[in-house]
Motif scaffolding. Sequence first.
Motif, PDB file in Angstrom:
ATOM      1  N   ALA A  67       0.837  -1.200   0.000  1.00  0.00           N
ATOM      2  CA  ALA A  67       0.000   0.000   0.000  1.00  0.00           C
ATOM      3  C   ALA A  67       0.875   1.254   0.000  1.00  0.00           C
ATOM      4  O   ALA A  67       1.964   1.278   0.576  1.00  0.00           O
ATOM      5  CB  ALA A  67      -0.931   0.003   1.205  1.00  0.00           C
ATOM      6  N   SER A  68       0.377   2.306  -0.653  1.00  0.00           N
ATOM      7  CA  SER A  68       1.119   3.569  -0.691  1.00  0.00           C
ATOM      8  C   SER A  68       0.148   4.720  -0.915  1.00  0.00           C
ATOM      9  O   SER A  68      -0.974   4.526  -1.393  1.00  0.00           O
ATOM     10  CB  SER A  68       2.182   3.563  -1.800  1.00  0.00           C
ATOM     11  OG  SER A  68       1.560   3.431  -3.073  1.00  0.00           O
ATOM     12  N   ILE A  69       0.609   5.916  -0.582  1.00  0.00           N
ATOM     13  CA  ILE A  69      -0.179   7.133  -0.815  1.00  0.00           C
ATOM     14  C   ILE A  69       0.217   7.696  -2.166  1.00  0.00           C
ATOM     15  O   ILE A  69       1.389   8.026  -2.391  1.00  0.00           O
ATOM     16  CB  ILE A  69       0.060   8.172   0.289  1.00  0.00           C
ATOM     17  CG1 ILE A  69      -0.263   7.577   1.668  1.00  0.00           C
ATOM     18  CG2 ILE A  69      -0.783   9.419   0.054  1.00  0.00           C
ATOM     19  CD1 ILE A  69      -1.690   7.104   1.823  1.00  0.00           C
ATOM     20  N   THR A  70      -0.727   7.790  -3.070  1.00  0.00           N
ATOM     21  CA  THR A  70      -0.426   8.278  -4.427  1.00  0.00           C
ATOM     22  C   THR A  70      -0.624   9.785  -4.573  1.00  0.00           C
ATOM     23  O   THR A  70       0.001  10.413  -5.428  1.00  0.00           O
ATOM     24  CB  THR A  70      -1.299   7.556  -5.462  1.00  0.00           C
ATOM     25  OG1 THR A  70      -2.684   7.752  -5.134  1.00  0.00           O
ATOM     26  CG2 THR A  70      -0.990   6.060  -5.466  1.00  0.00           C
ATOM     27  N   ASP A  71      -1.490  10.365  -3.736  1.00  0.00           N
ATOM     28  CA  ASP A  71      -1.729  11.803  -3.886  1.00  0.00           C
ATOM     29  C   ASP A  71      -2.417  12.348  -2.637  1.00  0.00           C
ATOM     30  O   ASP A  71      -3.229  11.658  -2.010  1.00  0.00           O
ATOM     31  CB  ASP A  71      -2.602  12.085  -5.113  1.00  0.00           C
ATOM     32  CG  ASP A  71      -2.574  13.547  -5.529  1.00  0.00           C
ATOM     33  OD1 ASP A  71      -1.622  14.254  -5.137  1.00  0.00           O
ATOM     34  OD2 ASP A  71      -3.503  13.987  -6.234  1.00  0.00           O
ATOM     35  N   VAL A  72      -2.075  13.575  -2.300  1.00  0.00           N
ATOM     36  CA  VAL A  72      -2.761  14.325  -1.241  1.00  0.00           C
ATOM     37  C   VAL A  72      -3.074  15.701  -1.800  1.00  0.00           C
ATOM     38  O   VAL A  72      -2.161  16.412  -2.248  1.00  0.00           O
ATOM     39  CB  VAL A  72      -1.893  14.458   0.027  1.00  0.00           C
ATOM     40  CG1 VAL A  72      -2.592  15.369   1.048  1.00  0.00           C
ATOM     41  CG2 VAL A  72      -1.632  13.100   0.643  1.00  0.00           C
ATOM     42  N   THR A  73      -4.332  16.063  -1.816  1.00  0.00           N
ATOM     43  CA  THR A  73      -4.738  17.351  -2.378  1.00  0.00           C
ATOM     44  C   THR A  73      -5.747  18.030  -1.462  1.00  0.00           C
ATOM     45  O   THR A  73      -6.526  17.373  -0.766  1.00  0.00           O
ATOM     46  CB  THR A  73      -5.366  17.184  -3.771  1.00  0.00           C
ATOM     47  OG1 THR A  73      -6.463  16.259  -3.687  1.00  0.00           O
ATOM     48  CG2 THR A  73      -4.345  16.700  -4.780  1.00  0.00           C
ATOM     49  N   PHE A  74      -5.701  19.366  -1.500  1.00  0.00           N
ATOM     50  CA  PHE A  74      -6.714  20.170  -0.829  1.00  0.00           C
ATOM     51  C   PHE A  74      -7.718  20.610  -1.886  1.00  0.00           C
ATOM     52  O   PHE A  74      -7.364  21.314  -2.844  1.00  0.00           O
ATOM     53  CB  PHE A  74      -6.087  21.398  -0.168  1.00  0.00           C
ATOM     54  CG  PHE A  74      -5.411  21.100   1.140  1.00  0.00           C
ATOM     55  CD1 PHE A  74      -6.037  21.397   2.340  1.00  0.00           C
ATOM     56  CD2 PHE A  74      -4.152  20.516   1.176  1.00  0.00           C
ATOM     57  CE1 PHE A  74      -5.418  21.129   3.552  1.00  0.00           C
ATOM     58  CE2 PHE A  74      -3.520  20.239   2.375  1.00  0.00           C
ATOM     59  CZ  PHE A  74      -4.159  20.540   3.564  1.00  0.00           C
TER      60      PHE A  74
END
Length: 343
Positions: free
Chosen positions: A283-290
């Motif tokens: 598992a991984s974080i592909t994107d973080v957006t506001f």
Amino acid sequence: MTSRARRRPSLRTWLLPASQRRTIAELHSDLDLTEGDSASKRSAFWVMLALSSIIATAGVLADSTATVIGAMIIAPLSTPIMGTALGLAQGERRTGLRASGFVLAGSLLAVGIGIGFSALVPGDIDLLANSQIAGRTSPGLLDLAAAIATGFAGAVALSRKDVAAVLPGVAISISLVPPLAVVGVCLGAGSPTLAYGAALLFASNLLALVLAGTLIFAALGYGDEGAAAEGRPRRRASLTVGLLLALVAVPLATNSAFSYLVTVLTARVQTIAQSWVAAVPGASITDVTFVSSAVHVDVQTPGEIPPVDDLLASLTGTLPDGIPVVVTTSLGEQIDAGVVGRD
């Protein structure tokens, strides 16, 4: 030592050697659309402006950087803008007002074309997903710095015989018509807030170009030529433009600070979220957006993710209270994790 100092060229001479100096008549001929063969000049101005606006709007709607650059190359708005600067430097109010009138009318034409094109496009336009729009609706102080430097370069290029031909290349580096096209597209799509951001970008570019051009033309001695002999009107006009530019700089500075804050918070959320999914192999974080007032975390995962309550608890103290958190997984799930700081 004294003779060496005498031989050292002044800054004005270094920027504009006498052998390369263009006359004030040549500058007026290039920048005043009402002088000489005015009918031909105005015809060329309106035709090229209309075509560049159409190209820019099409490039914005197609999200094509190459097409938008093409519009920048042929956009003629820099001519009356620098004409305004020359009029201010000389204290010639009529010249400055005439040039400003062309800038205003040309700006309205570009916005109108943008509105018209957006009405012809079927369906809803995802404005924020379009890089050409998103990149021109959130201007910052770096945009202002680029505009000021471009104004300096443009005025120097116009004043020198050997580099005046590179002015179209200078125009590429500063965006004039594309922001106006974005204003029209956003207005046509019913998004006045984004239209305001693009209008702010154009206004800051315009004022920076005028102020920088005025300062350079005056520093190079063109303010001492022509009809106006008194310096007070010139200083008053330059002061007015400078004050307007300072007013525009306030929202640009605010937006720059906000963008920096979002960047810092995004990096922190990325780190915390990565630790949150570390227990899931692969598992991984592909994107973080506001997006608006919420934080969206995209997770690439081969299976189930850890409880979202754990992520929300980890974010408490990192994000301000009251921010919603939404988790989207590669399995097609969208989970409203809750609001930071609320039990």
